[in-house]
Design a protein around this motif. Sequence first.
Motif, PDB file in Angstrom:
ATOM      1  N   SER A   1       0.334 -10.239  -1.448  1.00  0.00           N
ATOM      2  CA  SER A   1      -0.328  -9.090  -1.804  1.00  0.00           C
ATOM      3  C   SER A   1      -1.336  -8.774  -1.152  1.00  0.00           C
ATOM      4  CB  SER A   1      -0.642  -8.827  -3.310  1.00  0.00           C
ATOM      5  OG  SER A   1      -1.842 -10.082  -3.429  1.00  0.00           O
ATOM      6  N   GLN A   2      -1.715  -7.408  -0.874  1.00  0.00           N
ATOM      7  CA  GLN A   2      -3.084  -7.296   0.250  1.00  0.00           C
ATOM      8  C   GLN A   2      -3.941  -6.089  -0.266  1.00  0.00           C
ATOM      9  OE1 GLN A   2      -1.778  -6.404   4.224  1.00  0.00           O
ATOM     10  NE2 GLN A   2       0.102  -6.749   3.428  1.00  0.00           N
ATOM     11  N   MET A   3      -5.072  -5.434   0.270  1.00  0.00           N
ATOM     12  CA  MET A   3      -5.557  -4.755   0.039  1.00  0.00           C
ATOM     13  C   MET A   3      -6.993  -3.721   0.994  1.00  0.00           C
ATOM     14  SD  MET A   3      -9.231  -4.873  -1.676  1.00  0.00           S
ATOM     15  CE  MET A   3      -9.514  -3.514  -1.658  1.00  0.00           C
TER      16      MET A   3
ATOM     17  N   SER B   1      -3.004  -3.651  -4.867  1.00  0.00           N
ATOM     18  CA  SER B   1      -1.801  -4.492  -5.821  1.00  0.00           C
ATOM     19  C   SER B   1      -2.314  -5.547  -6.214  1.00  0.00           C
ATOM     20  CB  SER B   1      -1.881  -5.027  -3.572  1.00  0.00           C
ATOM     21  OG  SER B   1      -1.445  -4.327  -3.243  1.00  0.00           O
TER      22      SER B   1
END
Length: 251
Positions: free
Chosen positions: A194-196, A60
């Motif tokens: 957004s994230q990961m 992301s």
Amino acid sequence: MTNANLLKTVLILSLAAMMTACGSNQQASGTNDLSSRSNTTSGTDAANKAVASCNQGSGSGIGVKLKSYTNAAGALDMSYVWVKMATLPSGFSSNTSSISFFKWLGNPTGSTYLDPAKLNFVIQDPTTGQYLLSTWTTSLKWSDVSTTAQSIGITDAQTFFNRVNILVYLNDAQGAYDVLKVASYTSSSTAVASQMDILLPPYSANPAAYATEADGSARNSALQSLHPFKSMTSQGWTTAQYQSMAQSFCF
């Protein structure tokens, strides 16, 4: 932040963790019987599996490196992890987004548990050993550190984060949690933009070894999918080679 102030803050946080531990454990009860993390700095864990002390991942638009935290005596302390923001989320440099960190775990039954509390963290300049935030924080914008960056001759956000390290307080001395979640929020919303997710070190360097729990059962598939070498399982790499490749993620 001086080392003395850091120690004082750590002690305060540790006391707070002790006061809240009962409630937190009840909330996550039954969701993690076996952690994917290995409490060792010797290169191998109790099951004689080669251990990786660093990790790297992206998603992301966010890129992150992790490194295990060792104390002044050289002993592993899984209450903390070092983070390097290799790629900042969209909008961070323009001051329209912020960064926060979370932790989650998974067990062999397939269930997962995300701790909803944002994690505390500070920023360190490894060149000088100085901590660049006056207090621990759970959210960071570029405007929070841009003046500090300018004081060391840096005006670009990514250049600044290429230089500094982030020390995240996991509040997890036993290494029960498996994954660090990096989340970005826009300034106009409380929703995650957004994230990961990335496996917390230390973990088994060989993805085939990582796929199996200590009791022989299959590891949670959500965790297996996050192993940095998951796509290389059938390529004939040795465990020593996996461990060496993981070492290249260190900073």
